[in-house]
Design a protein around this motif. Structure first.
Motif, short mmCIF file in Angstrom:
data_model
loop_
_atom_site.label_atom_id
_atom_site.label_comp_id
_atom_site.label_asym_id
_atom_site.label_seq_id
_atom_site.Cartn_x
_atom_site.Cartn_y
_atom_site.Cartn_z
N ILE A 83 2.50 7.67 6.61
CA ILE A 83 2.01 7.87 5.24
C ILE A 83 2.01 6.54 4.50
O ILE A 83 1.03 6.18 3.84
N ILE A 84 3.09 5.79 4.63
CA ILE A 84 3.18 4.49 3.94
C ILE A 84 2.02 3.60 4.37
O ILE A 84 1.32 3.03 3.52
N LYS A 85 1.81 3.53 5.66
CA LYS A 85 0.76 2.63 6.20
C LYS A 85 -0.63 3.03 5.68
O LYS A 85 -1.43 2.20 5.31
N ARG A 86 -0.87 4.34 5.68
CA ARG A 86 -2.22 4.80 5.29
C ARG A 86 -2.41 4.80 3.76
O ARG A 86 -3.54 4.74 3.28
N PHE A 87 -1.30 4.95 3.03
CA PHE A 87 -1.43 5.07 1.58
C PHE A 87 -1.63 3.71 0.90
O PHE A 87 -2.34 3.61 -0.09
N GLU A 88 -1.03 2.66 1.46
CA GLU A 88 -1.06 1.38 0.75
C GLU A 88 -2.48 0.88 0.43
O GLU A 88 -2.77 0.56 -0.74
N PRO A 89 -3.39 0.83 1.40
CA PRO A 89 -4.73 0.34 1.05
C PRO A 89 -5.45 1.22 0.04
O PRO A 89 -6.18 0.74 -0.83
N VAL A 90 -5.22 2.53 0.12
CA VAL A 90 -5.85 3.45 -0.83
C VAL A 90 -5.31 3.17 -2.23
O VAL A 90 -6.05 3.11 -3.22
N PHE A 91 -4.03 2.95 -2.27
CA PHE A 91 -3.39 2.67 -3.55
C PHE A 91 -3.94 1.37 -4.15
O PHE A 91 -4.29 1.31 -5.33
N GLU A 93 -6.74 -0.09 -3.59
CA GLU A 93 -8.14 0.03 -4.01
C GLU A 93 -8.26 0.81 -5.32
O GLU A 93 -9.05 0.47 -6.20
N THR A 94 -7.47 1.84 -5.47
CA THR A 94 -7.53 2.67 -6.69
C THR A 94 -6.93 1.94 -7.89
O THR A 94 -7.39 2.08 -9.02
N ASP A 95 -5.87 1.20 -7.65
CA ASP A 95 -5.18 0.42 -8.68
C ASP A 95 -4.90 1.26 -9.93
O ASP A 95 -5.35 0.94 -11.04
N THR A 108 6.39 12.46 -0.81
CA THR A 108 6.85 12.08 -2.15
C THR A 108 7.49 10.70 -2.10
O THR A 108 7.13 9.79 -2.85
N LEU A 109 8.45 10.54 -1.21
CA LEU A 109 9.17 9.27 -1.12
C LEU A 109 8.26 8.17 -0.58
O LEU A 109 8.25 7.04 -1.10
N ALA A 110 7.49 8.47 0.46
CA ALA A 110 6.67 7.44 1.10
C ALA A 110 5.73 6.81 0.08
O ALA A 110 5.62 5.57 0.00
N CYS A 111 5.08 7.62 -0.73
CA CYS A 111 4.08 7.09 -1.66
C CYS A 111 4.74 6.39 -2.85
O CYS A 111 4.24 5.37 -3.33
N ALA A 112 5.88 6.90 -3.30
CA ALA A 112 6.60 6.22 -4.38
C ALA A 112 7.04 4.84 -3.91
O ALA A 112 6.96 3.86 -4.66
N LEU A 113 7.45 4.76 -2.67
CA LEU A 113 7.93 3.49 -2.12
C LEU A 113 6.80 2.45 -2.06
O LEU A 113 7.00 1.27 -2.37
N VAL A 114 5.63 2.89 -1.66
CA VAL A 114 4.48 1.98 -1.62
C VAL A 114 4.24 1.41 -3.02
O VAL A 114 4.15 0.19 -3.22
N ALA A 115 4.19 2.30 -4.02
CA ALA A 115 3.87 1.86 -5.38
C ALA A 115 4.95 0.95 -5.95
O ALA A 115 4.66 -0.01 -6.65
N ALA A 116 6.20 1.24 -5.59
CA ALA A 116 7.32 0.47 -6.16
C ALA A 116 7.28 -0.99 -5.72
O ALA A 116 7.87 -1.85 -6.37
N LYS A 117 6.61 -1.26 -4.61
CA LYS A 117 6.61 -2.64 -4.10
C LYS A 117 5.27 -3.34 -4.30
O LYS A 117 5.06 -4.42 -3.76
N THR A 119 2.66 -5.56 -6.04
CA THR A 119 2.64 -6.63 -7.03
C THR A 119 1.18 -7.09 -7.19
O THR A 119 0.40 -6.91 -6.25
N PRO A 120 0.76 -7.70 -8.26
CA PRO A 120 1.57 -7.93 -9.45
C PRO A 120 1.53 -6.76 -10.44
O PRO A 120 2.30 -6.73 -11.40
N ARG A 121 0.62 -5.78 -10.21
CA ARG A 121 0.46 -4.74 -11.22
C ARG A 121 1.08 -3.44 -10.73
O ARG A 121 0.38 -2.54 -10.27
N ARG A 122 2.40 -3.38 -10.79
CA ARG A 122 3.08 -2.16 -10.38
C ARG A 122 2.77 -1.06 -11.39
O ARG A 122 2.82 -1.31 -12.60
N PRO A 123 2.46 0.15 -10.91
CA PRO A 123 2.15 1.22 -11.87
C PRO A 123 3.43 1.83 -12.43
O PRO A 123 4.53 1.51 -11.96
N VAL A 124 3.26 2.69 -13.41
CA VAL A 124 4.39 3.52 -13.84
C VAL A 124 4.54 4.62 -12.79
O VAL A 124 3.58 5.35 -12.51
N ILE A 125 5.70 4.72 -12.22
CA ILE A 125 5.93 5.75 -11.18
C ILE A 125 6.58 6.96 -11.84
O ILE A 125 7.64 6.84 -12.47
N VAL A 126 5.91 8.09 -11.69
CA VAL A 126 6.36 9.31 -12.35
C VAL A 126 6.80 10.31 -11.29
O VAL A 126 6.02 10.63 -10.38
#
Ligand code: UD1
Length: 398
Positions: A83-91, A93-95, A108-117, A119-126
């Motif tokens: 999930i981490i591997k596949r989610f990162e590029p999608v994330f 691109e969507t920004d 839940t955890l896999a995608c939060a972890l991608v977003a948390a790392k 840079t430089p525009r980390r989103p608000v993680i909810v």
């Protein structure tokens, strides 16, 4: 504001659907000229069978996911990594400005972890449904909950125990918002449609004359001794009322692998009646089955909450619960995982119902509060991350 919402496994769908609807409502109320919220829906594919996923999209009227990652099954490490591997590029691109993850599954955890790392525009993680704790770290979900909460910026909780848990773990109070339960939003908005389900007729059931069973937790079904203990614990109940059992694919495989089919044979009399397996049910049919059950026996997390909202007695096949409000004010009791404890809990729940009430803010409006809080955070502010950091958000979305 761009929001990316992640779903992956069955219990995510009913938690996310009301948030998508609340965004729609928010956008429709605001005029053409105003700032709006856009949603990208990503499905990780943790659950992929039609009955585990598509059926829920249809019943909850969820839009088709914008992206399907197709991560599939595997060990915890394999699934999470995929999930981490596949989610990162999608994330990337969507920004998005905001990432919303719900519940406690590996997605839940896999995608939060991608977003948390990022840079430089980390989103608000909810994190929606934050702060629940069983205090049992042998549960994979407990690990997912603790870690997701630690890397989230805004934590929406469903019950007051979650606020205490988060504060104990050092989460500053201004990041915690008591919003209510989006799963109950789905339940309330679907109850009427569930009444039109023909599931009782299809399985020849009469309202309040059967018990409904669900069982899928690895700790309960992966090892023969543990599984048999539970099945023996249900021995008395199955002679009293038919037990209807929509079987999770994991459990189905285990019944075969462990040679437990005898517990599920029809039997020629009520004394010898087996547990009746049926395929996994869609959301509306399952809601109808829950609502009309005399008793629900489960090891699920969400079903403890849904039965409390419906006022249906529930026995949970676990020693602990991360949802204590369902025991304190709701209809749930812990039956444990040992034969005698389960029998005792079932006997207790078959006697006239004790008084229960609906927990605070389980009123069908949780998603509206969540979207309201996010909108306030963003639409009045150009620097939402700093706003969360400095504690300028509403402390309680009431
Ligand atoms: C997952 C969640 C659990 C949640 C449950 C709801 C984690 C750690 N666990 O558990 O918290 O309560 O979903 O169902 O995220 N399988 C299929 N088809 C599917 C999905 C799964 O056949 O569509 C089978 C596969 O053999 C798979 C097994 O079920 O290996 C387990 O699936 P998985 O998503 O790993 O965990 P669940 O037990 O479903």
């Amino acid at each position: 504001m761009k929001i990316l919402i992640v779903v992956g496994a069955r219990p995510n769908f009913m938690k996310a659907a009301p948030i998508i609807n609340a965004v729609r409502e928010f956008n429709s109320i605001r005029g053409e000229w105003s700032k709006k919220i856009s949603v990208t829906l990503v499905h990780t594919g943790q659950h992929y069978d039609a009955q585990m996923s598509d059926a829920f999209f249809a019943d909850l009227e969820l839009p088709k996911p914008d992206v399907f990652l197709g991560a599939g099954s595997g060990s915890h490490a394999e699934q999470t990594a995929e999930i981490i591997k596949r989610f990162e590029p999608v994330f990337q691109e969507t920004d998005p400005d905001v990432l919303v993850v719900v519940g406690d599954v590996n997605s839940t955890l896999a995608c939060a972890l991608v977003a948390a790392k990022i840079t430089p525009r980390r989103p608000v993680i909810v994190h929606v449904e934050a702060g629940l704790r069983s205090n049992d770290r042998s549960m994979p979900e407990e690990i997912n909950r603790i870690l997701t909460d630690q890397i989230s910026d805004l934590l929406f909780v469903t019950e007051s125990s979650a606020i205490r848990n988060l504060q104990k773990e050092g989460i500053p109070p201004h990041k915690i918002v008591f919003a209510g339960n989006t799963m109950i939003d789905s339940l309330r908005s679907s109850e009427q449609r569930a009444e039109t389900s023909d599931v009782l007729q299809r399985f020849g059931l009469e309202s309040k004359s059967y018990a409904l069973l669900t069982l899928h937790r690895a700790a309960n079904v992966d090892e023969r001794g543990a599984f048999v203990e539970i099945l023996e614990g249900l021995g008395e109940l199955r002679t009293l009322v038919p037990i209807i059992f929509p079987v999770h694919p994991r459990t189905q495989k285990q019944i075969r692998a462990l040679g437990l089919e005898a517990y599920f044979s029809p039997g020629e009399s009520s004394e010898r009646r087996g547990i009746r397996m049926i395929p996994p049910q869609g959301y509306l049919d399952f809601l109808c089955l829950m609502k009309n059950a005399r008793l629900v026996v489960t090891d699920s997390g969400g079903i403890q909450e849904e039965t409390t909202a419906l006022g249906v007695p529930c026995v949970t096949l676990r020693d602990n619960t991360e949802r204590p409000v369902t025991v304190q004010v709701g209809t749930n009791i812990l039956g444990g995982i040992k034969c005698s404890g389960i029998q005792q809990a079932i006997r207790l729940q078959l006697t006239p119902a004790r008084k229960s009430k609906i927990p605070d803010l389980w009123d069908g409006r949780a998603a509206a509060r969540i979207v309201g809080t996010l909108a306030e955070l963003f639409l009045r502010n150009d620097a939402p991350r700093q706003t969360v950091e400095s504690g300028q958000i509403q402390q309680n979305a009431r």
